[in-house]
Design an enzyme around this catalytic site. Structure first.
Site, PDB file in Angstrom:
ATOM      1  N   CYS A   1      10.826  -2.449  -3.326  1.00  0.00           N
ATOM      2  CA  CYS A   1      10.649  -2.279  -1.878  1.00  0.00           C
ATOM      3  C   CYS A   1      11.711  -1.356  -1.259  1.00  0.00           C
ATOM      4  O   CYS A   1      11.664  -0.161  -1.505  1.00  0.00           O
ATOM      5  CB  CYS A   1      10.585  -3.651  -1.218  1.00  0.00           C
TER       6      CYS A   1
ATOM      7  N   ARG B   1       6.771  -5.991   4.872  1.00  0.00           N
ATOM      8  CA  ARG B   1       7.003  -4.692   5.533  1.00  0.00           C
ATOM      9  C   ARG B   1       7.107  -3.586   4.467  1.00  0.00           C
ATOM     10  O   ARG B   1       8.046  -2.786   4.445  1.00  0.00           O
ATOM     11  CB  ARG B   1       8.269  -4.748   6.413  1.00  0.00           C
TER      12      ARG B   1
ATOM     13  N   HIS C   1       7.511  -7.593  -4.034  1.00  0.00           N
ATOM     14  CA  HIS C   1       8.692  -8.406  -4.394  1.00  0.00           C
ATOM     15  C   HIS C   1       8.391  -9.322  -5.585  1.00  0.00           C
ATOM     16  O   HIS C   1       8.077 -10.501  -5.398  1.00  0.00           O
ATOM     17  CB  HIS C   1       9.119  -9.260  -3.194  1.00  0.00           C
TER      18      HIS C   1
ATOM     19  N   GLU D   1      10.333 -10.733  -7.535  1.00  0.00           N
ATOM     20  CA  GLU D   1      11.335 -11.802  -7.671  1.00  0.00           C
ATOM     21  C   GLU D   1      10.946 -13.055  -6.887  1.00  0.00           C
ATOM     22  O   GLU D   1      11.581 -14.097  -7.018  1.00  0.00           O
ATOM     23  CB  GLU D   1      12.715 -11.282  -7.234  1.00  0.00           C
TER      24      GLU D   1
HETATM   25  N1  GLN Z   1      10.623  -2.075   5.583  1.00  0.00           N
HETATM   26  C1  GLN Z   1      11.848  -2.048   4.833  1.00  0.00           C
HETATM   27  C2  GLN Z   1      12.477  -0.653   4.869  1.00  0.00           C
HETATM   28  O1  GLN Z   1      11.924   0.263   5.351  1.00  0.00           O
HETATM   29  C3  GLN Z   1      11.634  -2.478   3.409  1.00  0.00           C
HETATM   30  C4  GLN Z   1      11.184  -3.909   3.362  1.00  0.00           C
HETATM   31  C5  GLN Z   1      11.537  -4.651   2.110  1.00  0.00           C
HETATM   32  O2  GLN Z   1      12.395  -4.259   1.325  1.00  0.00           O
HETATM   33  N2  GLN Z   1      10.930  -5.790   1.958  1.00  0.00           N
HETATM   34  O3  GLN Z   1      13.538  -0.512   4.382  1.00  0.00           O
END
Ligand code: GLN
Length: 193
Positions: A77, A135, A170, A172
């Site tokens: 992410c 997100r 994610h 994890e």
């Molecule tokens: N939206 C976050 C970003 O732009 C990332 C979200 C996440 O790591 N779960 O950094």
């Protein structure tokens, strides 16, 4: 084999728990000195802008860039975002370690977090796992040095190049060890190369 988890921001402790569940004791990395002892590193999810600022403050930016050119990093992410070579509109430079174009927060506000099935193709084995998207970014394009490892519907959600493994969700948080195991194999292959 020494595995580090970058622990300057984000959900690093969940990655450490996951590795522990797999019998691996990892190092929390907050300094270049600890990083230099690692054979492989996980950069967790979190907030990519904060992660970048804190990494720079800790003097980790340059060392991480050099690490990723020689050793294996798994970025999830926000960890994926900061390693991508192109993130249009992102206010910070990236580590530029994998040739992917990434859109941050790509699922919009209404569905900014969800769980759905992800198709993985790891070492010739196909599987369907639960992906937790928070997100999450989207991988919009991949260069020729990049291999696609997973899809959610039509979207690429996991990929790799020689040293770098990334996913937009994610792993994890679900207890499914597949991607972490794949990362550990990648690290051990590089140690023995
Ligand atoms: N939206 C976050 C970003 O732009 C990332 C979200 C996440 O790591 N779960 O950094």
């Amino acid at each position: 084999m020494q595995i580090g988890v970058l622990a300057v921001q984000g959900d690093f402790s969940k990655h450490q728990d996951m590795l522990r569940q797999m019998g691996i004791e990892s190092q929390l990395v907050r300094t270049p000195a600890v990083l230099s002892k690692c054979d492989g590193l996980i950069i967790p999810g979190g907030e990519s802008t904060t992660l970048t600022t804190v990494m720079q403050k800790h003097g980790l930016w340059q060392p991480l860039q050099e690490f990723g050119r020689r050793k294996v990093i798994f970025g999830t992410c926000a960890g994926l975002i900061i390693m991508a070579n192109e993130v249009p509109g992102h206010p910070h430079a990236t580590l530029d370690l994998i040739d992917i174009t990434v859109e941050r927060n790509a699922y919009g506000r209404q569905v900014d977090s969800f769980i759905d099935k992800v198709k993985l193709e790891l070492s010739g084995a196909s599987s369907v796992v639960e992906g937790v998207f928070i997100r999450a970014p989207k991988i919009k394009a991949c260069g020729t040095s990049v291999r696609i490892l997973g899809y959610h519907r039509q979207d690429i959600v996991a990929a790799e190049n020689e040293h770098i493994l990334v996913c937009t969700f994610h792993p994890e948080l679900t207890g499914d060890e597949r991607l972490h195991r794949y990362f550990l194999h990648k690290v051990s292959r590089h140690i023995h190369d």
